[in-house]
Design an enzyme around this catalytic site. Structure first.
Site, PDB file in Angstrom:
ATOM      1  N   CYS A 268       0.843  -1.191   0.000  1.00 25.17           N
ATOM      2  CA  CYS A 268       0.000   0.000   0.000  1.00 25.17           C
ATOM      3  C   CYS A 268       0.881   1.245   0.000  1.00 25.17           C
ATOM      4  CB  CYS A 268      -0.947   0.010   1.197  1.00 25.17           C
ATOM      5  SG  CYS A 268      -0.203   0.466   2.766  1.00 25.17           S
ATOM      6  N   GLU A 269       0.439   2.254  -0.718  1.00 22.00           N
ATOM      7  CA  GLU A 269       1.242   3.463  -0.846  1.00 22.00           C
ATOM      8  C   GLU A 269       1.172   4.352   0.383  1.00 22.00           C
ATOM      9  OE1 GLU A 269      -1.737   6.503  -3.204  1.00 22.00           O
ATOM     10  OE2 GLU A 269      -0.554   5.115  -4.396  1.00 22.00           O
ATOM     11  N   HIS A 270       0.291   4.034   1.308  1.00 23.07           N
ATOM     12  CA  HIS A 270       0.152   4.872   2.495  1.00 23.07           C
ATOM     13  C   HIS A 270       1.111   4.481   3.617  1.00 23.07           C
ATOM     14  CE1 HIS A 270      -4.153   5.269   0.820  1.00 23.07           C
ATOM     15  NE2 HIS A 270      -3.423   6.284   0.414  1.00 23.07           N
ATOM     16  N   HIS A 271       1.348   3.163   3.791  1.00 21.30           N
ATOM     17  CA  HIS A 271       2.209   2.704   4.875  1.00 21.30           C
ATOM     18  C   HIS A 271       3.343   1.801   4.393  1.00 21.30           C
ATOM     19  CE1 HIS A 271      -1.815   3.473   6.698  1.00 21.30           C
ATOM     20  NE2 HIS A 271      -1.083   4.079   7.609  1.00 21.30           N
TER      21      HIS A 271
ATOM     22  N   GLN B  10      -5.665  -0.529  -3.665  1.00 24.17           N
ATOM     23  CA  GLN B  10      -6.349  -1.630  -4.341  1.00 24.17           C
ATOM     24  C   GLN B  10      -7.249  -1.111  -5.451  1.00 24.17           C
ATOM     25  OE1 GLN B  10      -7.996  -4.658  -1.795  1.00 24.17           O
ATOM     26  NE2 GLN B  10      -9.519  -5.264  -3.305  1.00 24.17           N
TER      27      GLN B  10
ATOM     28  N   HIS C 280      -5.197  -6.344   3.645  1.00 30.12           N
ATOM     29  CA  HIS C 280      -4.230  -5.265   3.783  1.00 30.12           C
ATOM     30  C   HIS C 280      -3.569  -5.331   5.157  1.00 30.12           C
ATOM     31  CE1 HIS C 280      -5.667  -2.750   0.253  1.00 30.12           C
ATOM     32  NE2 HIS C 280      -6.535  -3.741   0.316  1.00 30.12           N
TER      33      HIS C 280
ATOM     34  N   CYS D 280      -1.833  -3.155   6.524  1.00 28.07           N
ATOM     35  CA  CYS D 280      -1.938  -1.896   7.260  1.00 28.07           C
ATOM     36  C   CYS D 280      -3.180  -1.886   8.146  1.00 28.07           C
ATOM     37  CB  CYS D 280      -1.959  -0.708   6.305  1.00 28.07           C
ATOM     38  SG  CYS D 280      -3.278  -0.757   5.081  1.00 28.07           S
TER      39      CYS D 280
END
Length: 207
Positions: free
Chosen positions: A95-98, A136, A164, A166
């Site tokens: 995931c690009e956030h975490h 996703q 996920h 995260c």
């Protein structure tokens, strides 16, 4: 040698701010120190190099183009022009956030327009796009767009089911929660019967 130098120059032009491997390893060392560990401890001495090498593999999708993989198609299919379905394509992404793992399965269905693509090429398309920082939703759309743009079928459907980390490892910490996303192109957008046939073929009793 000339070709190798050209590729290096092309890469540097595309990514002028890309750090060196040594700089990347130094960044990992900083993170190890930040969490409270000693990067000089025996077990961690080679960790920066190992992590950078792992990232080189995990994010190899940035160096590849799904259009190159999907570009070779076949027209000698004995008139076959019906639904093609590829189910349960295992993949892992981040995931690009975490930058934590996303682990799941992709399902692809398409209605060919007098030509098909090798089944392994669809798997490679998923792998290339998954091996990038993703959401996703974006991954689902990118797979469908790549197939629609390159193969130009009458319709494309992509469904992704994934867990996920995260959500499982941090934050709300709900392990086992599955997220499902789906997108449609072509006649699947307006032909409800065809769309339902594709969904049933991809998901079976879960549809």
């Amino acid at each position: 040698m000339v070709q190798v130098l050209k590729e290096i120059l092309d890469t540097s032009e595309q990514h002028p701010a890309r750090p060196t491997r040594a700089e990347a390893e130094a960044a990992v060392t900083t993170l190890i120190r930040w969490i409270g560990e000693d990067p000089q401890r025996e077990g961690l001495l080679a960790t920066p190099a190992r992590m950078v090498k792992a990232y080189d593999e995990l994010f190899a999708g940035y160096r590849k183009d799904p259009a190159d993989v999907l570009g070779r198609t076949f027209e000698e299919v004995s008139g076959f022009n019906d639904l093609v379905v590829l189910r349960d394509i295992d993949f892992h992404s981040h995931c690009e956030h975490h930058i934590l793992p996303v682990i799941g399965r992709a399902h692809i269905a398409y209605l060919p327009d007098n030509r098909v693509v090798g089944l392994s090429k669809l798997v490679r398309c998923v792998e290339i796009l998954a091996h990038r920082l993703q959401t996703q939703e974006a991954l689902t759309a990118q797979i469908a767009d790549a197939i629609a743009t390159t193969l130009r079928p009458r319709a494309v459907a992509v469904v992704i089911e994934a867990e996920h980390m995260c959500m499982a490892m941090r934050g709300i910490r709900k392990a086992g929660t599955t997220t499902m996303t789906q997108t449609f192109h072509g006649s699947f957008c307006f032909d409800e019967d065809a769309r339902q046939q594709a969904i049933t073929a991809m998901l079976g009793q879960r549809a």
